[in-house]
Enzyme design. Structure first.
Site, mmCIF file in Angstrom:
data_model
loop_
_atom_site.group_PDB
_atom_site.id
_atom_site.type_symbol
_atom_site.label_atom_id
_atom_site.label_comp_id
_atom_site.label_asym_id
_atom_site.label_seq_id
_atom_site.Cartn_x
_atom_site.Cartn_y
_atom_site.Cartn_z
ATOM 1 N N SER A 46 0.830 -1.220 0.000
ATOM 2 C CA SER A 46 0.000 0.000 0.000
ATOM 3 C C SER A 46 0.859 1.263 0.000
ATOM 4 O O SER A 46 0.480 2.277 -0.602
ATOM 5 C CB SER A 46 -0.989 0.005 1.174
ATOM 6 O OG SER A 46 -0.321 0.226 2.382
ATOM 7 N N HIS A 104 8.781 3.327 8.986
ATOM 8 C CA HIS A 104 8.634 2.420 10.124
ATOM 9 C C HIS A 104 7.408 2.824 10.943
ATOM 10 O O HIS A 104 7.219 4.010 11.227
ATOM 11 C CB HIS A 104 9.901 2.471 10.989
ATOM 12 C CG HIS A 104 9.837 1.528 12.135
ATOM 13 N ND1 HIS A 104 10.019 0.159 11.992
ATOM 14 C CD2 HIS A 104 9.567 1.726 13.446
ATOM 15 C CE1 HIS A 104 9.874 -0.425 13.158
ATOM 16 N NE2 HIS A 104 9.609 0.506 14.070
#
Ligand code: GAR
Length: 202
Positions: A12, A101
């Site tokens: 995504s 992250h």
């Protein structure tokens, strides 16, 4: 600016990068998994991709390095790439590899970031884009997005809510690196020619 994106799965963040190409072009996708959904996304945008199985890190990195020498990208983006790159590999691309992250680094490097934030009764959570160096999730942070944690949140609701923030964070950061608004010079991070000592927040 030519960007190579490394993925491992859903893709995504890759899709967001493809949708928001303004100052950069995604020229190639590298996946360590042949069945990564992100490979179909690359194909739908007619972006070439290469699968490099990562069973043997040294072999995989040698293949990736050979390919990158040919592609010669300006920037490498790790977008859900779930393998750790070795110090010797990273040393080939100083401040040319960035990673997204799902935590407010330096909190929660590694895996299960959402559950760990809940376990610690945090009230805030978020995502970080950072330069990749030889230490896992420890390279210099560039930018962050924050979300509030509510009493009803689970690891799944946090992950889902954070994901759309990740997409904006990553595409904004890459576009600003590509147009030269964000840069690394003399061991310091600059944004709009201002020295930045804290991550930029979007
Ligand atoms: C994203 O949440 C990304 O932050 C995370 O994996 C997910 C990939 O989703 N990355 C890491 O945990 C890296 N340590 P995507 O494949 O849909 O972009």
């Amino acid at each position: 600016m030519r960007v190579v994106v490394f993925i491992s799965g859903r893709g995504s963040n890759l899709q967001a990068l493809l949708e928001h190409q303004k100052n950069y072009t995604v020229c190639h996708v590298i996946s360590n998994r042949a069945r990564a959904n992100g490979l179909s996304i690359a194909k739908s945008y007619a972006v070439p991709s290469t699968v490099i199985p990562w069973r043997d890190t040294a072999q995989a990195e040698a293949k990736a390095l050979a390919l990158l020498k040919v592609l010669n990208p300006d920037l490498i983006v790790l977008a859900g790439f779930m393998r750790v790159l070795s110090a010797s590999f990273v040393a080939n691309f100083p401040f040319k590899i960035i990673n997204i992250h799902p935590s407010l680094l330096p909190l929660y490097p590694g895996l299960n970031t959402h559950q760990r934030a809940l376990n610690d009764h945090q009230t805030k959570h978020g995502a970080t884009v950072h330069y990749v160096d030889q230490h896992l999730d420890r390279g210099h942070s560039i930018s962050q997005s924050h979300i509030n944690i509510t009493a009803q949140d689970t690891a799944e609701t946090l992950a889902a809510r954070l994901l759309s923030k990740e997409h904006t964070l990553l595409t904004t950061t890459v576009n600003k690196i590509a147009c030269g608004e964000i840069y690394w010079q003399d061991n310091q991070l600059f944004y709009n020619n201002q020295l930045i000592t804290q991550p930029i927040v979007w």
